[in-house]
Motif scaffolding. Structure first.
Motif, PDB file in Angstrom:
ATOM      1  N   SER A 140       0.711  -1.238  -0.124  1.00  0.00           N
ATOM      2  CA  SER A 140      -0.124  -0.033  -0.149  1.00  0.00           C
ATOM      3  C   SER A 140       0.851   1.227   0.098  1.00  0.00           C
ATOM      4  CB  SER A 140      -0.940  -0.082   1.208  1.00  0.00           C
ATOM      5  OG  SER A 140      -1.701  -1.115   1.133  1.00  0.00           O
ATOM      6  N   SER A 141       1.732   1.286   0.729  1.00  0.00           N
ATOM      7  CA  SER A 141       2.533   2.665   0.917  1.00  0.00           C
ATOM      8  C   SER A 141       3.370   2.707  -0.239  1.00  0.00           C
ATOM      9  CB  SER A 141       3.366   2.673   2.343  1.00  0.00           C
ATOM     10  OG  SER A 141       3.976   1.439   2.582  1.00  0.00           O
ATOM     11  N   ARG A 196       1.421   4.051  -3.024  1.00  0.00           N
ATOM     12  CA  ARG A 196       1.151   5.585  -2.951  1.00  0.00           C
ATOM     13  C   ARG A 196       2.026   6.368  -2.877  1.00  0.00           C
ATOM     14  NH1 ARG A 196      -1.074   8.499   2.730  1.00  0.00           N
ATOM     15  NH2 ARG A 196      -1.973  10.254   1.805  1.00  0.00           N
ATOM     16  N   GLU A 197       3.361   6.027  -2.253  1.00  0.00           N
ATOM     17  CA  GLU A 197       4.226   7.076  -2.023  1.00  0.00           C
ATOM     18  C   GLU A 197       5.342   7.019  -3.319  1.00  0.00           C
ATOM     19  OE1 GLU A 197       4.309   9.193   0.292  1.00  0.00           O
ATOM     20  OE2 GLU A 197       2.640   8.409   1.621  1.00  0.00           O
ATOM     21  N   ASP A 222      -1.369  -4.844   1.502  1.00  0.00           N
ATOM     22  CA  ASP A 222      -0.101  -5.388   2.163  1.00  0.00           C
ATOM     23  C   ASP A 222      -0.302  -6.871   2.498  1.00  0.00           C
ATOM     24  OD1 ASP A 222       0.976  -3.120   2.386  1.00  0.00           O
ATOM     25  OD2 ASP A 222       0.476  -2.492   4.356  1.00  0.00           O
ATOM     26  N   HIS A 252       1.948  -3.008  14.368  1.00  0.00           N
ATOM     27  CA  HIS A 252       1.792  -3.590  13.302  1.00  0.00           C
ATOM     28  C   HIS A 252       1.555  -5.161  13.148  1.00  0.00           C
ATOM     29  CE1 HIS A 252       3.099  -3.932   8.809  1.00  0.00           C
ATOM     30  NE2 HIS A 252       1.853  -4.056   8.744  1.00  0.00           N
ATOM     31  N   GLU A 302      -1.741  -2.743   7.924  1.00  0.00           N
ATOM     32  CA  GLU A 302      -1.839  -1.868   6.565  1.00  0.00           C
ATOM     33  C   GLU A 302      -1.024  -0.744   6.759  1.00  0.00           C
ATOM     34  OE1 GLU A 302      -2.731   0.503   3.124  1.00  0.00           O
ATOM     35  OE2 GLU A 302      -3.351   1.015   5.271  1.00  0.00           O
ATOM     36  N   SER A 303      -0.182  -0.391   5.857  1.00  0.00           N
ATOM     37  CA  SER A 303       0.918   0.560   6.288  1.00  0.00           C
ATOM     38  C   SER A 303       0.397   2.076   6.007  1.00  0.00           C
ATOM     39  CB  SER A 303       2.052   0.405   5.212  1.00  0.00           C
ATOM     40  OG  SER A 303       1.537   0.264   3.918  1.00  0.00           O
ATOM     41  N   ASN A 304      -0.789   2.405   5.395  1.00  0.00           N
ATOM     42  CA  ASN A 304      -1.191   3.824   5.211  1.00  0.00           C
ATOM     43  C   ASN A 304      -2.109   3.971   6.370  1.00  0.00           C
ATOM     44  OD1 ASN A 304      -0.170   4.419   2.759  1.00  0.00           O
ATOM     45  ND2 ASN A 304      -1.811   3.445   1.450  1.00  0.00           N
ATOM     46  N   THR A 351       0.135   5.254   9.062  1.00  0.00           N
ATOM     47  CA  THR A 351       0.394   6.628   8.824  1.00  0.00           C
ATOM     48  C   THR A 351      -0.592   7.528   9.248  1.00  0.00           C
ATOM     49  OG1 THR A 351       1.712   6.023   6.830  1.00  0.00           O
ATOM     50  CG2 THR A 351       1.004   8.432   7.353  1.00  0.00           C
ATOM     51  N   MET A 380       7.848   3.776  11.200  1.00  0.00           N
ATOM     52  CA  MET A 380       7.380   3.729   9.720  1.00  0.00           C
ATOM     53  C   MET A 380       8.694   3.726   8.967  1.00  0.00           C
ATOM     54  SD  MET A 380       4.713   6.675  10.172  1.00  0.00           S
ATOM     55  CE  MET A 380       4.701   7.291   8.522  1.00  0.00           C
ATOM     56  N   THR A 402       8.024   7.122   3.641  1.00  0.00           N
ATOM     57  CA  THR A 402       6.574   7.624   4.091  1.00  0.00           C
ATOM     58  C   THR A 402       6.792   8.554   5.270  1.00  0.00           C
ATOM     59  OG1 THR A 402       5.541   5.642   3.760  1.00  0.00           O
ATOM     60  CG2 THR A 402       4.487   7.276   4.947  1.00  0.00           C
TER      61      THR A 402
END
Length: 303
Positions: free
Chosen positions: A100-101, A104-105, A129, A193, A225-227, A230, A242, A246
């Motif tokens: 995911s991250s 997105r990033e 993820d 996590h 999930e990584s987002n 955040t 993190m 990110t």
């Protein structure tokens, strides 16, 4: 019935695990897939698959036949590839799965460059993820961090992801700034996590001057999930480790603050992974090389 087509369909059923998934990945009616496998078994006079309402399993004869024929199919793919124009532009539909991250990033913001280079590739980008089954889900390749559990897959290490410890300014104003990792066990709250695969909580690792600490930390919220990590840290719900790619932009904008910066966190290897028995087509090779180049020049990734 065409023998090569029947063999290809049989191999796909073995890889996908069901006739339905095999039919979907081949864009064929399920009835056609079933008929092709039946004709192959009739031709060989051997039962290749055991069928149930939920799952297809391979018989011993079927497993031996698959192992030999999949090599032949790969050789045929290589021969066809060598006979085509080596300079032909990569094209077609490409199914990729990305965390995911990272999506997105890093990946999605750079896709305009990818399409400038490869305008004839149509990308189906799965973003999550969770672990995927490349063969059963008909995924061409995945970009994933951490330990590789399936050693049968082909993996190319493309980067290392550094973790850093962060919190929001509001959290630190309310709870103070930790000066030692052990303070995260009492007096502070963490955002933790847990694994999408088995639900196990990951331990936060810290290292300084040869001393290694594993801190679970007190938590009220743990996510998979990584987002979401955040979002939780930005909301002031606790301290978290993190990915630097990110966290760094958020730190630069004053939305997060790095804490315990004199302690080093773990580094996670990032891999591009693809099935071993699938021909590495021009479109897959184009994406793999593009991703490797993209990550190599990223300011918050290491090689």
């Amino acid at each position: 019935m065409d023998q090569i087509q029947s063999i290809r369909v049989f191999a796909r059923v073995v890889e996908a695990g069901t006739f339905t998934k095999a039919a979907q990945s081949l864009d064929l009616p399920k009835g056609t897939v079933t008929k092709l496998v039946q004709h192959l078994e009739a031709r060989l006079k051997v039962k290749l698959l055991n069928r149930t309402t939920r799952r297809v399993t391979v018989t011993p004869d079927g497993a031996a036949y698959y192992e030999r024929t999949v090599r032949v199919l790969n050789d045929l793919d290589d021969i066809e590839a060598s006979m085509t124009n080596a300079q032909a532009k990569p094209s077609g539909r490409l199914r990729v799965d990305v965390g995911s991250s990272v999506a997105r990033e890093i990946i999605i913001p750079a896709l305009a460059d990818f399409y400038r280079r490869f305008p004839d590739i149509q990308l189906d980008l799965g973003v999550s993820d969770r672990s995927v089954d490349l063969l059963a889900d008909n995924v061409d390749c995945v970009l994933r961090g951490g330990e590789l559990l399936d050693q049968s897959l082909v993996a190319r290490r493309v980067a290392n992801v550094s973790l850093i410890t962060v919190a929001s300014p509001a959290y630190l104003q309310a709870h103070g700034t930790p000066t030692h990792p052990e303070q995260l066990e009492s007096g502070h709250t963490m955002v933790n996590h847990f694994s999408t695969r088995n639900g196990r909580h990951y331990v936060n690792e810290f290292e300084k001057d040869g001393q290694m600490l594993e801190i679970s930390g007190r938590y009220k919220l743990s996510v998979n999930e990584s987002n979401a990590i955040t979002a939780a840290v930005l909301a002031g719900l606790g301290v978290a480790q993190m990915a630097a790619f990110t966290a760094r932009p958020l730190i630069e904008r004053g939305e997060l603050v790095q804490v315990l910066s004199d302690w080093t966190c773990m580094t996670i290897p990032l891999y591009v992974v693809y099935p071993p028995n699938r021909h590495l087509s021009a479109k897959v090779r184009a994406f793999v090389e593009w991703v490797a180049e993209l990550l190599a020049r990223h300011p918050h990734m290491s090689g």
